[in-house]
Scaffold this active site. Structure first.
Site, PDB file in Angstrom:
ATOM      1  N   ASN A  56      44.292  46.976  46.734  1.00 28.18           N
ATOM      2  CA  ASN A  56      43.975  48.129  45.878  1.00 28.18           C
ATOM      3  C   ASN A  56      45.150  49.096  45.819  1.00 28.18           C
ATOM      4  O   ASN A  56      45.524  49.594  44.750  1.00 28.18           O
ATOM      5  CB  ASN A  56      42.747  48.873  46.407  1.00 28.18           C
ATOM      6  CG  ASN A  56      41.451  48.113  46.217  1.00 28.18           C
ATOM      7  OD1 ASN A  56      41.399  47.132  45.469  1.00 28.18           O
ATOM      8  ND2 ASN A  56      40.404  48.547  46.884  1.00 28.18           N
ATOM      9  N   ARG A 404      39.057  38.775  31.332  1.00 28.93           N
ATOM     10  CA  ARG A 404      39.609  38.119  32.522  1.00 28.93           C
ATOM     11  C   ARG A 404      38.798  36.859  32.776  1.00 28.93           C
ATOM     12  O   ARG A 404      37.574  36.923  32.872  1.00 28.93           O
ATOM     13  CB  ARG A 404      39.528  39.028  33.759  1.00 28.93           C
ATOM     14  CG  ARG A 404      40.290  40.337  33.654  1.00 28.93           C
ATOM     15  CD  ARG A 404      40.281  41.062  34.998  1.00 28.93           C
ATOM     16  NE  ARG A 404      40.633  42.467  34.896  1.00 28.93           N
ATOM     17  CZ  ARG A 404      41.883  42.936  34.883  1.00 28.93           C
ATOM     18  NH1 ARG A 404      42.884  42.087  34.947  1.00 28.93           N
ATOM     19  NH2 ARG A 404      42.124  44.223  34.791  1.00 28.93           N
ATOM     20  N   ARG A 434      45.422  44.102  32.429  1.00 26.70           N
ATOM     21  CA  ARG A 434      46.493  44.338  33.404  1.00 26.70           C
ATOM     22  C   ARG A 434      46.484  43.330  34.547  1.00 26.70           C
ATOM     23  O   ARG A 434      45.462  43.076  35.161  1.00 26.70           O
ATOM     24  CB  ARG A 434      46.390  45.759  33.963  1.00 26.70           C
ATOM     25  CG  ARG A 434      47.520  46.102  34.927  1.00 26.70           C
ATOM     26  CD  ARG A 434      47.527  47.574  35.247  1.00 26.70           C
ATOM     27  NE  ARG A 434      48.109  48.356  34.162  1.00 26.70           N
ATOM     28  CZ  ARG A 434      47.564  49.465  33.677  1.00 26.70           C
ATOM     29  NH1 ARG A 434      46.418  49.883  34.128  1.00 26.70           N
ATOM     30  NH2 ARG A 434      48.159  50.134  32.720  1.00 26.70           N
ATOM     31  N   HIS A 464      37.491  45.202  25.645  1.00 24.12           N
ATOM     32  CA  HIS A 464      36.937  45.091  26.993  1.00 24.12           C
ATOM     33  C   HIS A 464      35.475  44.657  26.971  1.00 24.12           C
ATOM     34  O   HIS A 464      34.885  44.390  28.021  1.00 24.12           O
ATOM     35  CB  HIS A 464      37.088  46.446  27.701  1.00 24.12           C
ATOM     36  CG  HIS A 464      36.759  46.441  29.150  1.00 24.12           C
ATOM     37  ND1 HIS A 464      35.631  47.049  29.669  1.00 24.12           N
ATOM     38  CD2 HIS A 464      37.398  45.904  30.220  1.00 24.12           C
ATOM     39  CE1 HIS A 464      35.598  46.894  30.980  1.00 24.12           C
ATOM     40  NE2 HIS A 464      36.654  46.198  31.337  1.00 24.12           N
ATOM     41  N   TYR A 497      31.044  39.973  42.190  1.00 26.73           N
ATOM     42  CA  TYR A 497      30.787  41.257  41.538  1.00 26.73           C
ATOM     43  C   TYR A 497      29.313  41.343  41.150  1.00 26.73           C
ATOM     44  O   TYR A 497      28.727  40.367  40.683  1.00 26.73           O
ATOM     45  CB  TYR A 497      31.609  41.409  40.256  1.00 26.73           C
ATOM     46  CG  TYR A 497      33.105  41.511  40.435  1.00 26.73           C
ATOM     47  CD1 TYR A 497      33.729  41.279  41.664  1.00 26.73           C
ATOM     48  CD2 TYR A 497      33.917  41.834  39.358  1.00 26.73           C
ATOM     49  CE1 TYR A 497      35.101  41.371  41.796  1.00 26.73           C
ATOM     50  CE2 TYR A 497      35.298  41.929  39.486  1.00 26.73           C
ATOM     51  CZ  TYR A 497      35.884  41.690  40.707  1.00 26.73           C
ATOM     52  OH  TYR A 497      37.242  41.780  40.850  1.00 26.73           O
ATOM     53  N   ARG A 593      30.682  53.927  41.869  1.00 25.31           N
ATOM     54  CA  ARG A 593      31.364  53.230  42.959  1.00 25.31           C
ATOM     55  C   ARG A 593      32.714  53.843  43.301  1.00 25.31           C
ATOM     56  O   ARG A 593      33.056  54.024  44.453  1.00 25.31           O
ATOM     57  CB  ARG A 593      31.572  51.759  42.592  1.00 25.31           C
ATOM     58  CG  ARG A 593      32.172  50.914  43.714  1.00 25.31           C
ATOM     59  CD  ARG A 593      32.727  49.605  43.208  1.00 25.31           C
ATOM     60  NE  ARG A 593      34.036  49.741  42.596  1.00 25.31           N
ATOM     61  CZ  ARG A 593      34.420  49.111  41.492  1.00 25.31           C
ATOM     62  NH1 ARG A 593      33.592  48.330  40.860  1.00 25.31           N
ATOM     63  NH2 ARG A 593      35.636  49.289  41.013  1.00 25.31           N
ATOM     64  N   HIS A 621      29.622  46.515  40.116  1.00 23.66           N
ATOM     65  CA  HIS A 621      30.378  46.461  38.864  1.00 23.66           C
ATOM     66  C   HIS A 621      29.514  46.680  37.627  1.00 23.66           C
ATOM     67  O   HIS A 621      30.034  46.906  36.531  1.00 23.66           O
ATOM     68  CB  HIS A 621      31.089  45.095  38.784  1.00 23.66           C
ATOM     69  CG  HIS A 621      32.145  45.003  37.745  1.00 23.66           C
ATOM     70  ND1 HIS A 621      31.966  44.317  36.567  1.00 23.66           N
ATOM     71  CD2 HIS A 621      33.406  45.507  37.694  1.00 23.66           C
ATOM     72  CE1 HIS A 621      33.077  44.393  35.834  1.00 23.66           C
ATOM     73  NE2 HIS A 621      33.963  45.107  36.502  1.00 23.66           N
TER      74      HIS A 621
END
Length: 746
Positions: A56, A404, A434, A464, A497, A593, A621
């Site tokens: 992270n 992703r 990213r 997204h 997730y 979160r 998530h």
């Protein structure tokens, strides 16, 4: 900030009502580090959490810290949500980042290493501690497997300082040519007139050796017990074998982090895919913004590196332990099943009841909308949705967005197969996801080769949203089947997730799904939406309307409540709307979160708002939004957080949950999450997070509950028609929990 209609005289735009985004993120990573400290968690899971904090932090520095540095260089003075300019943010962040790194290595040295040793796993922290027998094993491994891979890179007048790759681990060496060799060469040269191939004019020479990433970072020594040593220690022990004619003055590992924020002018890009490919290559040359070295590094070596990388003192992190502590996530794999008792039991997602029959997936969706809750329930049905569509002769078209995906994605394979089978396949691949850019470019090219129509979305916006549309010719005409989700189409992360999804053949959602893809591929904006709310043009207004409606209901003395679950909350306009609602008396329960720029406990502003964060085995998530609406409850799920980037600069989708039974199921997800008293940490007025006192209360972990609930629900009798109803599971004492907190949930 955008204006929101307000009858309250209080100014909700004051900087002191908001928290800096970057400092809030650091507080989140501290909560993750708290899991590494927690002795109630299996030891190898604690090691993973420490590795996650490092991963992270790497990304945060490469992107967020780099962005602040760029803003300062550009003279950008605009203030953030909390009133801080880039320089002030960086001045607050740098000491906090150094302090956080110290905390990480305190956990490593004082907590995890002793606990691992006590459990029978010994990490050898220095090669000097190896016994003679162990040393011989390590040396043999070096000569057979490591030595052939290494390439020392010298620096001298004829060889400039080499490119040190971003995040790579390296060993810096200071050398001195052996005096006796130098004297012998001088004599030989005088007698024969021949010189040496090597230049030894410098008294001290610098060499860098990259620790090869193609080899395992952790080496387990064979023999009795479990003893581990890191690859850089093996190389340091044998470093002399690389420089036979030199004396080694010192050798220390180091690591650099570079600015990895891609700058892409899409308007000037003729081919976006090629432009991003070029930018990815430039990322390797980005400005060094962090230099990690061992705490006791030789001063001469440190001075040399500081000069070559052009870093300031506050950009140098002196580490008390191994560099790149993401390696702690790999300890579990290195020790194998022998230490399975130190890990969480392997989680196997439960089957989804509605699909557990002989009917095909389309027949099951026609019976009624289907809710999915991952990773508690399997993601396989989402993959099967695309697979079956690919081979179904009545399917005419498949359209999907991909943000992703996994390294060996079965969804990509199914889409390619669909195109080969003559289906009309349209795939939006988000190239700007990213650190997944390279992966997504690879998949985009593969899909194009298979005959899919690949698009890259709208100019200047990331796509997204998570949506799949299957168009099928049936006896009564065209029918559209749609999957909408809060998470990515990634079969790997779907096991880690927590996300929710909906499968439906609702006519109005099907029409909206077609409009979404027409907008993405043909720039055709619909005049109105039947059910979906889409960013960046419509979603924010929808949220502001829903929040404002609860505010107005509260002012009228009617029932009003908001429960919202998301990853991050940083949009100033949304926060201001929440403050307005709170001041009007709306009870607001937020489950956030990560980043939260809203402050709790401000009198007459946020004293009706509670914020909790849950960090657990699975990464929270899902995005779920609930509005009481005077008893006419509305429940939504979305791909978007309440962040400016989601609401203003991305294509996102929020979709309603309208089925009576499914709405109760989603409310149950929120209700159970709000009852967590084991993992939940609450945001205090001073910005800190703390767990509430559990003494005398039943310990309740929402994630554990959902694991058991999914297994129970998978084996319930299937319901149909008007008989369908929702019954909470009995894995925990629901009545006792309700009595303890007096909270009936949503």
């Amino acid at each position: 900030m955008a204006e929101i209609k307000s009858e309250n005289k209080r100014d909700f735009t004051k900087y002191e009502y908001y928290r800096n985004r970057e400092l809030s993120w650091l507080a989140f990573n501290e909560r993750v580090l708290g899991e590494a400290r927690d002795k109630t968690i299996p030891l190898l899971e604690r090691c993973k959490f420490l590795g996650i904090t490092a991963s992270n932090l790497d990304e945060f520095i490469m992107v967020r810290v780099a962005s602040l540095k760029d803003q300062i260089s550009a003279g950008y003075e605009k203030r953030d949500i909390a009133g801080m300019n880039a320089k002030e943010q960086l001045e607050a962040l740098i000491p906090a980042l150094h302090e956080f790194a110290d905390q990480q290595y305190h956990v490593y040295n004082r907590s995890l290493l002793p606990a691992l040793k006590k459990a029978g796993i010994e990490v050898i922290t220095a090669h000097e501690k190896l016994t003679q027998e162990q040393g011989e094993i390590v040396d043999e491994y070096f000569m057979q497997s490591v030595y052939p891979v290494l390439t020392p890179m010298a620096v001298d007048p004829s060889r400039p300082f080499p490119l040190v790759r971003n995040k790579s681990l390296n060993i810096a060496v200071l050398l001195q040519y052996k005096k006796e060799k130098k004297d012998a060469e001088k004599k030989e040269n005088k007698n024969t007139g021949k010189g040496s191939l090597l230049n030894h004019a410098q008294e001290v020479e610098f060499v860098t050796v990259q620790v090869p990433s193609v080899l395992p970072r952790i080496f387990r020594l064979p023999g009795k017990g479990c003893k581990l040593i890191f690859l850089e220690q093996i190389i340091e022990r044998n470093i002399r074998k690389l420089f036979l004619n030199y004396d080694i003055m010192c050798a220390y590992p180091y690591r650099v982090m570079r600015n990895s924020d891609l700058a892409i002018d899409e308007e000037e890009a003729v081919d976006l895919l090629q432009t991003i490919e070029k930018q990815l290559k430039k990322r390797a040359w980005g400005e060094v913004i962090r230099l990690e070295v061992q705490q006791d590094m030789d001063k001469r070596l440190l001075k040399y590196l500081k000069k070559e990388f052009d870093v300031e003192d506050d950009e140098i992190f002196k580490i008390n332990g191994p560099l790149d502590i993401t390696l702690m996530s790999k300890i579990s794999g290195a020790v194998g099943d022998e230490f399975a008792h130190l890990k969480d039991p392997k989680h196997i997602p439960a089957p989804i009841l509605q699909f557990e029959n002989e009917d095909d997936i389309f027949t099951n969706i026609r019976k009624g909308d289907i809710l999915m809750h991952h990773p508690y329930q399997t993601f396989d049905n989402v993959v099967d949705f695309v697979r079956q569509a690919a081979k179904d002769p009545t399917v005419l078209a498949i359209k999907q967005t991909l943000y992703r995906v996994s390294g060996n994605s079965p969804i990509i394979a199914a889409l390619a197969k669909a195109a080969e089978n003559g289906k009309q396949v349209t795939v939006l691949v988000e190239l700007k996801a990213r650190f997944d850019e390279e992966n997504n470019i690879h998949w985009a090219k593969k899909l194009e080769r298979a005959g899919c129509h690949v698009i890259y979305g709208l100019l200047g916006l990331k796509t997204h949203c998570k949506i799949t549309l299957v168009v099928r010719m049936e006896e009564d005409g065209i029918r559209r089947y749609v999957h909408l989700g809060t998470g990515n189409y990634n079969d790997t992360t779907a096991k880690l997730y927590t996300d929710t999804g909906l499968m439906t053949c609702s006519e109005k959602i099907g029409e909206d799904a077609t409009a979404v893809f027409n907008m993405l591929s043909g720039y055709s904006e619909p005049l109105a939406w039947n059910a979906l709310a889409v960013a960046p043009l419509w979603l924010k207004d929808k949220f502001l309307y829903l929040i404002g409606r609860e505010r107005d209901l509260a002012k009228e003395g009617k029932k009003a409540k908001i429960v919202a679950k998301m990853n991050s909350l940083s949009d100033p306009v949304i926060i201001r709307a929440l403050y307005e609602a709170s001041a009007a008396g709306v009870e607001i329960e937020l489950i956030v979160r990560g980043i939260c720029c809203l402050k709790t406990g401000i009198p007459d502003v946020s004293d009706n708002i509670t914020v909790r964060s849950i960090v657990g085995t699975f990464l929270e998530h899902s995005r779920i939004y609930y509005f009481l609406n005077n008893g006419h409850e509305e429940v939504y799920m979305a791909s978007a957080d309440w962040m400016p980037r989601n609401l203003d600069r991305r294509v996102e989708i929020m979709f309603p949950v309208e089925d009576r039974v499914l709405k109760e199921e989603v409310k149950e997800i929120l209700r159970v999450t709000l009852k967590d008293n084991l993992k939940a940490q609450f945001l205090n007025a001073d910005g800190s997070y703390t767990k509430r006192d559990r003494r005398g209360k039943v310990h309740f972990c929402a994630q554990e509950y959902f694991v058991k609930e999914a297994q129970e629900r998978a084996f319930q009798p299937e319901q149909s028609g008007d008989e369908r109803h929702f019954t909470p599971m009995t894995a925990f004492s629901e009545k006792k929990l309700d009595e303890e907190d007096g909270n009936d949930g949503c």
